[in-house]
Write an enzyme that holds these catalytic residues in place. Sequence first.
Site, mmCIF file in Angstrom:
data_model
loop_
_atom_site.group_PDB
_atom_site.id
_atom_site.type_symbol
_atom_site.label_atom_id
_atom_site.label_comp_id
_atom_site.label_asym_id
_atom_site.label_seq_id
_atom_site.Cartn_x
_atom_site.Cartn_y
_atom_site.Cartn_z
ATOM 1 N N GLY A 1 -0.894 24.227 44.672
ATOM 2 C CA GLY A 1 -1.386 23.607 43.459
ATOM 3 C C GLY A 1 -2.893 23.708 43.295
ATOM 4 O O GLY A 1 -3.524 24.703 43.647
ATOM 5 N N SER A 2 -3.491 22.631 42.788
ATOM 6 C CA SER A 2 -4.868 22.668 42.297
ATOM 7 C C SER A 2 -5.934 22.890 43.359
ATOM 8 O O SER A 2 -7.087 23.149 43.022
ATOM 9 C CB SER A 2 -5.174 21.366 41.545
ATOM 10 O OG SER A 2 -4.424 21.308 40.349
ATOM 11 N N ILE A 3 -5.592 22.796 44.632
ATOM 12 C CA ILE A 3 -6.590 23.110 45.658
ATOM 13 C C ILE A 3 -7.053 24.559 45.507
ATOM 14 O O ILE A 3 -8.198 24.891 45.844
ATOM 15 C CB ILE A 3 -6.025 22.837 47.068
ATOM 16 C CG1 ILE A 3 -5.885 21.331 47.280
ATOM 17 C CG2 ILE A 3 -6.918 23.435 48.147
ATOM 18 C CD1 ILE A 3 -5.287 20.934 48.608
#
Length: 566
Positions: free
Chosen positions: A272-274
Amino acid sequence: YHLNSWQKLMHDHKILEAARNRTLAMGGIFLLAFMVIGVRLVDVMIFHGHSPETETTITRVEQLLSNRADIIDRNGEILATHLVTGSVYANPKVIINAEEAALKIHKVIPELKYETLLKRLKSERGFIWVVRHISPRLQNEINNLGIPGVYLQRDERRVYPHGNLVSHVLGYCGIDNNGLGGVEQFFDTRLRKDPATPLQLSIDMRVQHLVREELQAAIHEFSSEGGNCIVMTAEGEILAMVSLPDFDPNLPNQNSVKSTFNRNTLGIYECGSIFKVFNTAIALDSGRARISSVYDATTPIKVGSKSITDFKGKNRPLDVREVFVYSSNIGSAKMALDFGSRVQREYFQKFGLLKTPKLELPEIGAPLLPPHHWSYVTTMTLSYGYGIAVSPLMLVDAVRGVIKGYRKYSATILKRTEDVALLADGDHRIVSEKTAATIRELMRLVVQEGTAKKANVPGYEVIGKTGTAHKSQGKRGYNVDRITSFVGAFPKDNPQYIVAVFLDSPKPTKNTHGYATGGWNSAPTAGKIIARLAALMGVQPTENDAIHDNYGFIPIRHTVANSHED
């Protein structure tokens, strides 16, 4: 009278002579019998009792004894050692009455089933193990049975004083002290060849303990299926690696497959957003974007029948700083289109996201990569962490490289010495010093005012990024369960420790206001770990714990405070 006396004397002499002859004859018979028994005992004990098969097995066992080095942590605490025990073996060819022998042994050790033991004692083999690693009391009782063909053998057992605490790192040994997982398997030859020199790991048991404690509490609080955490130094030494559920290496045959699975190295997840850490770093380092660059996030991006959207989107143009702090998928996708798939692939290669990592464990998972020819859709989805699956180990190591700007050493589970750089890569520059500093500033904003506020520890300038990704079901798409994560470091200007926390399928609680995203579960868990870690490692708090304006950054507290998603 004299004649009669003489005759009587002669008669008595004959009787005595006959008795003497009979005595000598009986003595000879007994002597012969004892000689036969002695010869038989010699044959049983030396020749028949220890057949080549028996000798080979006993020799192999003796070679294992005192032949495996201890494993210690970075401070010298014993993690794995050996315990001298006794084992019972038998030569069925010598046993006279297998039924009686099996019954006697069963009475001493009821755990050994009589029928099974009897079948084995009646076999045609020259050597069988009866039972391994028994207590001194049982050894004495077996010895007192005096069963011909049943013998005691000195043995050793691998023991792990801390039980479950370091199980996925250490692995375990089989009944013959051969490594079957973890460090025990990876360094099996080393541990055997140099038993006098302990193998020293980079693990710090104090850190390992606090990490496991906080991770267990988080799993309980958020009703997660499991969780994992890595704490790594800026130079790549792993101080803690915890994967839950875990197992007891002292009981290698009593643990489930799920509990022996190392989520940190074998688990492969879409993060995801990492991945926006990498996406933003690529844009800035390649020169395709500046902090002031603006991307229109007013409307979703249509991709066939699907759309790329933002959670609680701002529905307006965003600059790079806002794209990162608001965790905008739309802005990240457009940013990725600007530098394109070729540049994206080149940087992913430098970050270490496209190849199986190297670590001193046998349980290492390979990344799941997109097709060789990345489409523009793949380039966009990769920008916010979908379409590629990596292990937590890979993710932590990649983030370490980006925030430092270089990677001098590979990640390691061994304690490095001053004169030996284990697995050194050299001083490989990954992104420029300016790019690394900018990414750290952006990650600091996320912790101060964005989705990772609950990871903030005042005084230690924590930086980080949260991630929330649905669990992939392969061709069937994604399910409702999620993997939430947080990867961060501290202090900001010179990161010394990198911390990554992952939770598997956490559930919302009253305190999370119905949310089950990384900012509400993984981030606060990481914050608790960092607070304890900083105190333990003697990191001095700083008064300079505020937003810096080195790159034109200004506080955006008023617009970020209501963001709940990453």
